[in-house]
Design a protein around this motif. Sequence first.
Motif, PDB file in Angstrom:
ATOM      1  N   LEU A  82      94.673  54.983 -29.473  1.00 12.78           N
ATOM      2  CA  LEU A  82      94.343  53.423 -28.881  1.00 12.78           C
ATOM      3  C   LEU A  82      93.494  53.673 -28.106  1.00 12.78           C
ATOM      4  N   ALA A  83      92.223  55.271 -27.577  1.00  6.01           N
ATOM      5  CA  ALA A  83      91.785  55.279 -26.827  1.00  6.01           C
ATOM      6  C   ALA A  83      90.303  54.594 -27.905  1.00  6.01           C
ATOM      7  N   THR A  84      90.464  55.358 -28.800  1.00  8.52           N
ATOM      8  CA  THR A  84      89.572  55.592 -29.149  1.00  8.52           C
ATOM      9  C   THR A  84      89.127  54.325 -31.005  1.00  8.52           C
ATOM     10  N   GLN A  93      98.086  48.741 -32.962  1.00  8.25           N
ATOM     11  CA  GLN A  93      98.895  49.561 -32.258  1.00  8.25           C
ATOM     12  C   GLN A  93      99.437  49.328 -30.337  1.00  8.25           C
ATOM     13  N   ARG A  94      98.137  48.342 -29.863  1.00  8.52           N
ATOM     14  CA  ARG A  94      99.257  48.518 -28.203  1.00  8.52           C
ATOM     15  C   ARG A  94     100.211  47.674 -28.055  1.00  8.52           C
ATOM     16  N   ARG A  95     100.223  47.202 -29.453  1.00  5.37           N
ATOM     17  CA  ARG A  95     101.635  45.815 -29.005  1.00  5.37           C
ATOM     18  C   ARG A  95     102.691  47.092 -29.779  1.00  5.37           C
ATOM     19  N   ALA A 100     106.910  52.086 -25.119  1.00  6.58           N
ATOM     20  CA  ALA A 100     107.278  52.957 -24.575  1.00  6.58           C
ATOM     21  C   ALA A 100     106.851  53.183 -23.302  1.00  6.58           C
ATOM     22  N   PHE A 101     105.933  51.995 -22.592  1.00  2.14           N
ATOM     23  CA  PHE A 101     105.280  52.642 -21.225  1.00  2.14           C
ATOM     24  C   PHE A 101     105.801  51.182 -20.543  1.00  2.14           C
ATOM     25  N   SER A 102     107.398  50.638 -21.237  1.00  6.45           N
ATOM     26  CA  SER A 102     107.787  49.733 -20.211  1.00  6.45           C
ATOM     27  C   SER A 102     108.347  49.905 -18.663  1.00  6.45           C
ATOM     28  N   VAL A 260      93.958  64.166 -11.130  1.00  3.71           N
ATOM     29  CA  VAL A 260      92.593  63.786 -10.268  1.00  3.71           C
ATOM     30  C   VAL A 260      93.392  62.947  -8.762  1.00  3.71           C
ATOM     31  N   ALA A 261      94.114  62.402  -9.575  1.00  2.00           N
ATOM     32  CA  ALA A 261      94.671  60.576  -8.520  1.00  2.00           C
ATOM     33  C   ALA A 261      95.604  61.423  -7.282  1.00  2.00           C
ATOM     34  N   LEU A 262      96.273  62.515  -7.524  1.00  2.61           N
ATOM     35  CA  LEU A 262      96.979  63.070  -6.415  1.00  2.61           C
ATOM     36  C   LEU A 262      96.475  63.595  -5.564  1.00  2.61           C
ATOM     37  N   PRO A 315      88.513  56.135  -8.273  1.00  2.00           N
ATOM     38  CA  PRO A 315      89.043  55.825  -9.692  1.00  2.00           C
ATOM     39  C   PRO A 315      87.612  56.587 -10.739  1.00  2.00           C
ATOM     40  N   PRO A 316      88.088  57.028 -12.342  1.00  2.00           N
ATOM     41  CA  PRO A 316      87.361  56.982 -12.944  1.00  2.00           C
ATOM     42  C   PRO A 316      86.059  56.598 -13.160  1.00  2.00           C
ATOM     43  N   ILE A 317      85.312  56.861 -13.678  1.00  2.00           N
ATOM     44  CA  ILE A 317      83.961  56.795 -13.387  1.00  2.00           C
ATOM     45  C   ILE A 317      83.174  55.600 -13.568  1.00  2.00           C
ATOM     46  N   ILE A 318      83.208  55.429 -15.237  1.00  2.00           N
ATOM     47  CA  ILE A 318      82.589  54.021 -16.231  1.00  2.00           C
ATOM     48  C   ILE A 318      83.862  53.787 -17.043  1.00  2.00           C
ATOM     49  N   LEU A 319      83.304  52.440 -17.590  1.00  2.00           N
ATOM     50  CA  LEU A 319      84.096  51.960 -18.650  1.00  2.00           C
ATOM     51  C   LEU A 319      82.724  51.312 -19.462  1.00  2.00           C
ATOM     52  N   MET A 320      83.005  51.830 -20.904  1.00  2.00           N
ATOM     53  CA  MET A 320      81.947  52.013 -21.334  1.00  2.00           C
ATOM     54  C   MET A 320      82.297  50.870 -22.775  1.00  2.00           C
ATOM     55  N   PRO A 380      90.777  50.316 -11.134  1.00  2.00           N
ATOM     56  CA  PRO A 380      90.972  51.607 -11.531  1.00  2.00           C
ATOM     57  C   PRO A 380      91.571  51.411 -12.593  1.00  2.00           C
ATOM     58  N   PHE A 381      92.030  51.028 -13.309  1.00  2.00           N
ATOM     59  CA  PHE A 381      93.071  51.227 -14.993  1.00  2.00           C
ATOM     60  C   PHE A 381      92.476  50.061 -15.898  1.00  2.00           C
ATOM     61  N   GLY A 382      90.732  49.539 -15.443  1.00  2.00           N
ATOM     62  CA  GLY A 382      89.979  49.056 -16.901  1.00  2.00           C
ATOM     63  C   GLY A 382      90.356  47.515 -16.465  1.00  2.00           C
ATOM     64  N   SER A 385      91.928  43.508 -22.401  1.00  2.00           N
ATOM     65  CA  SER A 385      92.143  43.495 -23.788  1.00  2.00           C
ATOM     66  C   SER A 385      92.784  45.329 -23.849  1.00  2.00           C
ATOM     67  N   ARG A 386      91.988  46.301 -23.111  1.00  2.00           N
ATOM     68  CA  ARG A 386      92.076  47.609 -23.223  1.00  2.00           C
ATOM     69  C   ARG A 386      91.947  47.990 -21.303  1.00  2.00           C
ATOM     70  N   PHE A 387      93.220  47.571 -20.990  1.00  2.00           N
ATOM     71  CA  PHE A 387      94.004  47.437 -19.824  1.00  2.00           C
ATOM     72  C   PHE A 387      95.091  49.410 -19.879  1.00  2.00           C
ATOM     73  N   PHE A 392     101.459  51.269 -14.206  1.00  2.00           N
ATOM     74  CA  PHE A 392     102.883  51.955 -14.379  1.00  2.00           C
ATOM     75  C   PHE A 392     103.656  52.972 -14.036  1.00  2.00           C
ATOM     76  N   LEU A 393     103.182  53.652 -14.761  1.00  2.00           N
ATOM     77  CA  LEU A 393     103.942  55.275 -15.234  1.00  2.00           C
ATOM     78  C   LEU A 393     103.304  55.600 -14.464  1.00  2.00           C
ATOM     79  N   ALA A 394     101.872  55.944 -13.990  1.00  2.00           N
ATOM     80  CA  ALA A 394     101.295  56.544 -13.332  1.00  2.00           C
ATOM     81  C   ALA A 394     101.570  56.381 -11.510  1.00  2.00           C
ATOM     82  N   HIS A 395     101.656  55.171 -11.214  1.00  2.00           N
ATOM     83  CA  HIS A 395     102.006  55.055 -10.259  1.00  2.00           C
ATOM     84  C   HIS A 395     103.207  55.482  -9.418  1.00  2.00           C
TER      85      HIS A 395
HETATM   86  C1  HEM Z   1      95.876  57.313 -12.254  1.00  2.00           C
HETATM   87  C2  HEM Z   1      96.088  57.005 -13.116  1.00  2.00           C
HETATM   88  C3  HEM Z   1      94.985  56.547 -14.464  1.00  2.00           C
HETATM   89  C4  HEM Z   1      93.488  55.884 -14.310  1.00  2.00           C
HETATM   90  C5  HEM Z   1      92.952  55.589 -13.068  1.00  2.00           C
HETATM   91  C6  HEM Z   1      94.063  55.542 -15.585  1.00  2.00           C
HETATM   92  C7  HEM Z   1      92.826  54.500 -16.325  1.00  2.00           C
HETATM   93  C8  HEM Z   1      92.315  53.913 -17.591  1.00  2.00           C
HETATM   94  C9  HEM Z   1      91.183  53.148 -17.674  1.00  2.00           C
HETATM   95  C10 HEM Z   1      90.428  52.979 -16.810  1.00  2.00           C
HETATM   96  C11 HEM Z   1      91.120  52.585 -19.474  1.00  2.00           C
HETATM   97  C12 HEM Z   1      90.189  51.268 -19.191  1.00  2.00           C
HETATM   98  C13 HEM Z   1      89.438  52.503 -20.630  1.00  2.00           C
HETATM   99  C14 HEM Z   1      88.509  51.705 -21.329  1.00  2.00           C
HETATM  100  O1  HEM Z   1      88.701  50.120 -19.975  1.00  2.00           O
HETATM  101  O2  HEM Z   1      87.226  51.732 -21.670  1.00  2.00           O
HETATM  102  C15 HEM Z   1      92.959  53.857 -19.423  1.00  2.00           C
HETATM  103  C16 HEM Z   1      92.749  53.202 -20.577  1.00  2.00           C
HETATM  104  C17 HEM Z   1      94.024  53.923 -21.028  1.00  2.00           C
HETATM  105  N1  HEM Z   1      95.256  54.894 -20.337  1.00  2.00           N
HETATM  106 FE1  HEM Z   1      95.196  55.402 -18.711  1.00  2.00          FE
HETATM  107  N2  HEM Z   1      94.711  55.825 -16.363  1.00  2.00           N
HETATM  108  C18 HEM Z   1      95.821  56.450 -16.230  1.00  2.00           C
HETATM  109  C19 HEM Z   1      97.083  57.437 -16.620  1.00  2.00           C
HETATM  110  C20 HEM Z   1      97.128  56.688 -17.603  1.00  2.00           C
HETATM  111  C21 HEM Z   1      98.535  57.401 -17.660  1.00  2.00           C
HETATM  112  C22 HEM Z   1      99.558  57.792 -17.082  1.00  2.00           C
HETATM  113  C23 HEM Z   1      98.485  57.261 -19.367  1.00  2.00           C
HETATM  114  C24 HEM Z   1      99.727  57.821 -20.207  1.00  2.00           C
HETATM  115  C25 HEM Z   1     100.880  58.632 -20.039  1.00  2.00           C
HETATM  116  C26 HEM Z   1      97.500  56.758 -20.341  1.00  2.00           C
HETATM  117  C27 HEM Z   1      97.005  56.374 -20.982  1.00  2.00           C
HETATM  118  C28 HEM Z   1      95.693  54.657 -21.459  1.00  2.00           C
HETATM  119  C29 HEM Z   1      95.853  55.230 -23.258  1.00  2.00           C
HETATM  120  C30 HEM Z   1      96.612  55.496 -24.086  1.00  2.00           C
HETATM  121  C31 HEM Z   1      94.079  54.261 -22.595  1.00  2.00           C
HETATM  122  C32 HEM Z   1      93.156  53.485 -23.725  1.00  2.00           C
HETATM  123  C33 HEM Z   1      93.606  52.096 -23.634  1.00  2.00           C
HETATM  124  C34 HEM Z   1      92.754  51.324 -24.862  1.00  2.00           C
HETATM  125  O3  HEM Z   1      92.125  51.629 -25.092  1.00  2.00           O
HETATM  126  O4  HEM Z   1      93.849  50.598 -25.651  1.00  2.00           O
HETATM  127  N3  HEM Z   1      97.226  56.323 -18.589  1.00  2.00           N
HETATM  128  N4  HEM Z   1      92.653  53.937 -18.881  1.00  2.00           N
END
Ligand code: HEM
Length: 443
Positions: A82-84, A93-95, A100-102, A260-262, A315-320, A380-382, A385-387, A392-395
């Motif tokens: 999903l990330a790449t 893939q997202r749909r 699984a993350f509901s 890292v957040a913890l 938060p994470p560093i950068i969204l590219m 912090p979570f982007g 469409s790539r949110f 929710f699991l992380a929080h």
């Molecule tokens: C505090 C914890 C977390 C933070 C700060 C975080 C942050 C992020 C951010 C910023 C993105 C977007 C990246 C981008 O747009 O380039 C992302 C994507 C993603 N995260 Fe998280 N995340 C966290 C926890 C999690 C957890 C617990 C999971 C799964 C168990 C997860 C799975 C993913 C996946 C699969 C993507 C890729 C989505 C895509 O590109 O379509 N993350 N996360």
Amino acid sequence: MPSVTTVPGRWPLIGHTITLLRSPVEFLSSLSAKGDVVRVFLGPLPVHLVTTPELATKLLTSDKFDKGIVFDKMRPLFGNGLATSNGAFNQRQRRMMLPAFSRTRVSTYAETVITTLATELRDSWHHGQRLEFDEVMQDFVMTVAGRTLFSAELGPEVLAEIKRSIPIMLEHVLVRAFSPGFVEKLPIRANREFDEAAARLRRIIPEVVVGARQDGTDHGDLLSALLAARDADTGEAMTDEQIHDEVVTILTTGAETTAVALAWFFHEVGTRPEVRRRFHAEVDAVLGDRPATFEDVVKLEYTGRIINEVLRRTPPIILMRRAREDVEIGGVLVEKGSEIAVSQHTLHRDPRWFPNPDGFDPDRWEPDRAAELPKGAFIPFGGGSRFCPGHFLAHTEIAIAAATIATRWDLVPVAGQRVYAQVKATMQPNQLPMTAMSRKPQA
Ligand code: HEM
């Protein structure tokens, strides 16, 4: 169209990389004062950076951008997870994966894994014990991630392998991403370790996937949800190869960020007496001595505000991203193939949206105050469409773990140790030595 300003302080070949590595927060948070769109050089690579919430939203919601160079470099690790992946395949893939993350699924993970492991961790320390708390959180989160994905029935050797291999890959992944291609082929220790860890995961994860597919029962774990997922249009399931890629992606993206957040959560609480007092008061009122469950998370309001403030500051560093075609953004032409990014640190430390941005103030997340933030100011979570699908699991995991630990322990920073943020795959503390002091009288 006006040309974009290059941020001062660029070095030949290495660009702004040294400044970014030396003082990441200062560098990234200084950018909004330099323009709505600026240019920095990561090594020799020019990258446009947008610095306002409005342009961040535009960037993250537009379909004119792919993930870009960093993710290309990560493909040997994540495959087409999903990330790449990009475009229609990523959205398919997202749909398939979002169920699984509901909420229902996360409540099961909380019930079967998170509360149990947080309680075991809480009960494993003794009064006065010194802990390398960043490592403790890393280990805890990797165990949670492994069990959430693969349920308890799996052999301990699989979990042990994941805990061994994923941190090795995370250690090297960003350096690889910003280095010229030949570097990853050099016969040096870092490359050997990285390649061996990737190879071990490629061997062990498919064995688990094949076993679970044959077994066919829903164990309530993430892997069962991925195996059950079907494409809404074609009815197709994911191939074993795709499931491998998604599993490695989840382990890599989800575990490090949450750990890292913890770690920062306990650092902030441990160094701010008033925050610590209010956090403990809430934990005592909501939980008393018992561990936190999924249902407690909404009641742990102040804890939730601390989590938000931690995610604002570290938060994470950068969204590219990379432009799929010529795009105008903020009055600047970004040519097809150019890299463009937004840093959460730039937005999250902008005094226009966050007064006293370097301070730590959980009360800025009181609902009325938070509602005044412009869209895109806190990401912090982007976004778009790539949110992050794991938000929710992380929080939930952070709140349950932090509150459960605090029912018994006050984590006190070891005196005289300097803790600061350093750039790794995310923004990690350089170290986090803490002493576990019992909050209740000793028997
Ligand atoms: C505090 C914890 C977390 C933070 C700060 C975080 C942050 C992020 C951010 C910023 C993105 C977007 C990246 C981008 O747009 O380039 C992302 C994507 C993603 N995260 Fe998280 N995340 C966290 C926890 C999690 C957890 C617990 C999971 C799964 C168990 C997860 C799975 C993913 C996946 C699969 C993507 C890729 C989505 C895509 O590109 O379509 N993350 N996360």
